[in-house]
Design a protein around this motif. Structure first.
Motif, PDB file in Angstrom:
ATOM      1  N   HIS A 166      53.294  41.537  42.211  1.00  0.00           N
ATOM      2  CA  HIS A 166      51.988  41.115  41.688  1.00  0.00           C
ATOM      3  C   HIS A 166      51.030  42.282  41.498  1.00  0.00           C
ATOM      4  CE1 HIS A 166      53.281  37.289  44.007  1.00  0.00           C
ATOM      5  NE2 HIS A 166      53.815  37.314  42.807  1.00  0.00           N
ATOM      6  N   LEU A 167      51.526  43.500  41.739  1.00  0.00           N
ATOM      7  CA  LEU A 167      50.658  44.673  41.563  1.00  0.00           C
ATOM      8  C   LEU A 167      50.473  44.966  40.084  1.00  0.00           C
ATOM      9  CD1 LEU A 167      52.018  47.050  44.336  1.00  0.00           C
ATOM     10  CD2 LEU A 167      49.776  45.941  44.257  1.00  0.00           C
ATOM     11  N   PRO A 168      49.243  45.151  39.653  1.00  0.00           N
ATOM     12  CA  PRO A 168      49.008  45.465  38.234  1.00  0.00           C
ATOM     13  C   PRO A 168      49.274  46.941  37.964  1.00  0.00           C
ATOM     14  CG  PRO A 168      46.920  45.161  39.418  1.00  0.00           C
ATOM     15  CD  PRO A 168      48.008  45.024  40.438  1.00  0.00           C
ATOM     16  N   ALA A 169      50.234  47.211  37.083  1.00  0.00           N
ATOM     17  CA  ALA A 169      50.633  48.595  36.805  1.00  0.00           C
ATOM     18  C   ALA A 169      49.449  49.430  36.331  1.00  0.00           C
ATOM     19  CB  ALA A 169      51.757  48.605  35.761  1.00  0.00           C
ATOM     20  N   HIS A 170      48.592  48.820  35.480  1.00  0.00           N
ATOM     21  CA  HIS A 170      47.475  49.594  34.917  1.00  0.00           C
ATOM     22  C   HIS A 170      46.532  50.061  36.022  1.00  0.00           C
ATOM     23  CE1 HIS A 170      45.169  46.011  35.688  1.00  0.00           C
ATOM     24  NE2 HIS A 170      44.108  46.749  35.520  1.00  0.00           N
ATOM     25  N   ALA A 171      46.387  49.225  37.078  1.00  0.00           N
ATOM     26  CA  ALA A 171      45.468  49.570  38.168  1.00  0.00           C
ATOM     27  C   ALA A 171      46.085  50.622  39.085  1.00  0.00           C
ATOM     28  CB  ALA A 171      45.096  48.323  38.964  1.00  0.00           C
ATOM     29  N   LEU A 172      47.402  50.556  39.256  1.00  0.00           N
ATOM     30  CA  LEU A 172      48.081  51.570  40.064  1.00  0.00           C
ATOM     31  C   LEU A 172      47.883  52.950  39.437  1.00  0.00           C
ATOM     32  CD1 LEU A 172      51.493  49.803  40.836  1.00  0.00           C
ATOM     33  CD2 LEU A 172      49.721  50.343  42.505  1.00  0.00           C
ATOM     34  N   LEU A 179      41.804  50.093  44.606  1.00  0.00           N
ATOM     35  CA  LEU A 179      42.767  49.033  44.313  1.00  0.00           C
ATOM     36  C   LEU A 179      42.850  48.174  45.570  1.00  0.00           C
ATOM     37  CD1 LEU A 179      45.274  47.879  42.721  1.00  0.00           C
ATOM     38  CD2 LEU A 179      46.615  49.650  43.871  1.00  0.00           C
ATOM     39  N   VAL A 180      42.518  46.899  45.468  1.00  0.00           N
ATOM     40  CA  VAL A 180      42.577  46.012  46.630  1.00  0.00           C
ATOM     41  C   VAL A 180      43.482  44.841  46.278  1.00  0.00           C
ATOM     42  CG1 VAL A 180      41.268  44.525  48.192  1.00  0.00           C
ATOM     43  CG2 VAL A 180      40.277  46.686  47.417  1.00  0.00           C
ATOM     44  N   ALA A 181      44.578  44.709  47.006  1.00  0.00           N
ATOM     45  CA  ALA A 181      45.514  43.616  46.721  1.00  0.00           C
ATOM     46  C   ALA A 181      46.364  43.315  47.945  1.00  0.00           C
ATOM     47  CB  ALA A 181      46.406  43.997  45.536  1.00  0.00           C
ATOM     48  N   THR A 239      44.726  40.220  40.363  1.00  0.00           N
ATOM     49  CA  THR A 239      45.661  40.614  41.409  1.00  0.00           C
ATOM     50  C   THR A 239      45.581  39.579  42.516  1.00  0.00           C
ATOM     51  OG1 THR A 239      43.955  42.022  42.369  1.00  0.00           O
ATOM     52  CG2 THR A 239      45.631  43.101  41.037  1.00  0.00           C
ATOM     53  N   LEU A 240      46.617  39.507  43.302  1.00  0.00           N
ATOM     54  CA  LEU A 240      46.677  38.510  44.357  1.00  0.00           C
ATOM     55  C   LEU A 240      45.835  38.928  45.557  1.00  0.00           C
ATOM     56  CD1 LEU A 240      48.287  35.880  45.122  1.00  0.00           C
ATOM     57  CD2 LEU A 240      49.774  37.393  46.424  1.00  0.00           C
TER      58      LEU A 240
END
Lengths: 260, 260
Positions: A166-172, A179-181, A239-240
């Motif tokens: 569920h990690l957003p690639a663009h945010a990584l 980044l908080v997930a 994100t979750l």
């Protein structure tokens, strides 16, 4: 760059993996190989793990492409010390911990080819079987219920975990943005769950959560389609995050989120 | 008690359902019947919907039990005006909108028996097929992928939506405690999605999100097992919250959360 001190004591890497001699030993950075690491999720994970002090080998079918991508990531962040190298998938699979980040169709053939490299090793499967149907994302259900279960069947001597779907690639990729997930981790092997949770906890802002056995991977992978669908529908980047877990001492701590 | 003014304008109930004559007409409280409404989730939904000014009929196979449960809910909140009645499932199915909250095994037989009452009606399926296996929760995959799809097949003339699976029943029951959660809504019928989202938006603290077609119900239902498993494992009460959607004007507003 976040050093070792940011690794929470409660989610220490297992001694077997990092060579520590006692539960109180200092955690050393583990070496991670990312198979199919040239895609958006693989690149993002390589960047974030390296920024957290982990040596990363980006793997690809094409070693030259892997090397180019590794160099590209490092060059994009000249102020950071990033230990990222590129290699063919078999060489990347020689790392202490292996992340499976190929497209889902390639996961089983890739693993089957190098199953010998994965014996007794923690393999973290981040692949999702998704297909776009009109304006909806549809989760394809692999015959064994999940891509992770298929990978486990193709490499029966590996210790397969599933995580990070569920990690957003663009945010990584935006290392200068917090980044908080929550990251759901599941496996049938305790050492795989603990190793994966410890790796996740190294990345600031991420909270690893033990989501049970590998059977959970079916629901976790399929739910990615729902999140991606929401992003398409609302033009957002969701994100979750689970509420109701904060303040519970049983829940692993979230590492500090650095501000830009 | 939260009156009509709390219903966000953008998630108004469709005119067909509430009898409004124009898109600018005021939204009237819709009448909701909850089949199998005597279980924890049914009771919690009845309480929260009634507290938001909606007339609710709690349905059960046993009308006397339904009446007793309705009276019990109302008696527990003497300072509130709660329009909650009890009835047999067929009578409850005569409401404007029907919620399917029976145990999953009972969903199809219940619907099949009263399919005639559901013709052209919005039916919101909140049932999950879950089973506990050791310390894990396992999502059972119904032959059609989801309980909601099975319900839709059993009542082909109903406008079936799936929603509310991730709401914690215990939290719904605590009317004096704020409840903040995202509620995923999916359906193949636009009017069912809109009606369900409008109903959800009436409950303070809830944010309805359009999760696409009914095919999404498979992943949404199965993911409940992951959340319940986390709650067991961490002795917590987790609820779904998605970050990255806030501040996006396309996302329905969350109604104000009252403080205790």
């Amino acid at each position: 760059m976040v050093g070792d001190s940011s690794v929470p004591r409660r989610v220490r890497l297992p001694a077997r993996v990092v060579g520590a001699r006692s539960p109180c030993a200092k955690v050393s950075p583990v070496n991670v190989g990312i198979l199919g690491g040239t895609g958006p999720l693989g690149r993002g994970l390589a960047l974030r793990l390296a920024a957290a002090g982990t040596a990363v080998t980006v793997g690809s079918r094409d070693p030259a492409r892997a090397a180019a991508v590794a160099a590209e990531i490092v060059a994009a962040w000249p102020d950071r010390t990033l230990a990222i190298a590129g290699a063919g998938n078999p060489a990347a699979a020689d790392a202490d911990v292996v992340v499976m980040a190929t497209p889902w169709e390639a996961a089983v053939p890739t693993v089957a080819e190098i199953a010998g490299h994965l014996r007794g090793k923690v393999v973290v499967c981040v692949a999702n079987a998704l297909v776009r149907e009109g304006s909806d994302m549809l989760a394809l259900i692999p015959p064994r219920g999940s891509v992770a279960a298929s990978v486990a069947a193709a490499a029966p001597d590996a210790l397969v975990a599933a995580a990070g779907h569920h990690l957003p690639a663009h945010a990584l990729a935006k290392l200068d943005r917090p980044l908080v997930a929550d990251v759901l981790v599941c496996s049938d092997h305790r050492v795989a769950t603990e190793t994966t949770m410890a790796l996740v906890a190294r990345i600031p802002g991420l909270r690893p959560l033990d989501a049970g056995g590998l059977a959970s991977a079916a629901a976790i992978e399929a739910f990615t389609a729902v999140l991606v669908g929401l992003n398409i529908r609302y033009r957002a980047h969701s994100t979750l995050g689970l509420s109701g877990l904060d303040g519970n001492s049983r829940v692993p701590a979230r590492t500090e989120v650095p501000l830009p």
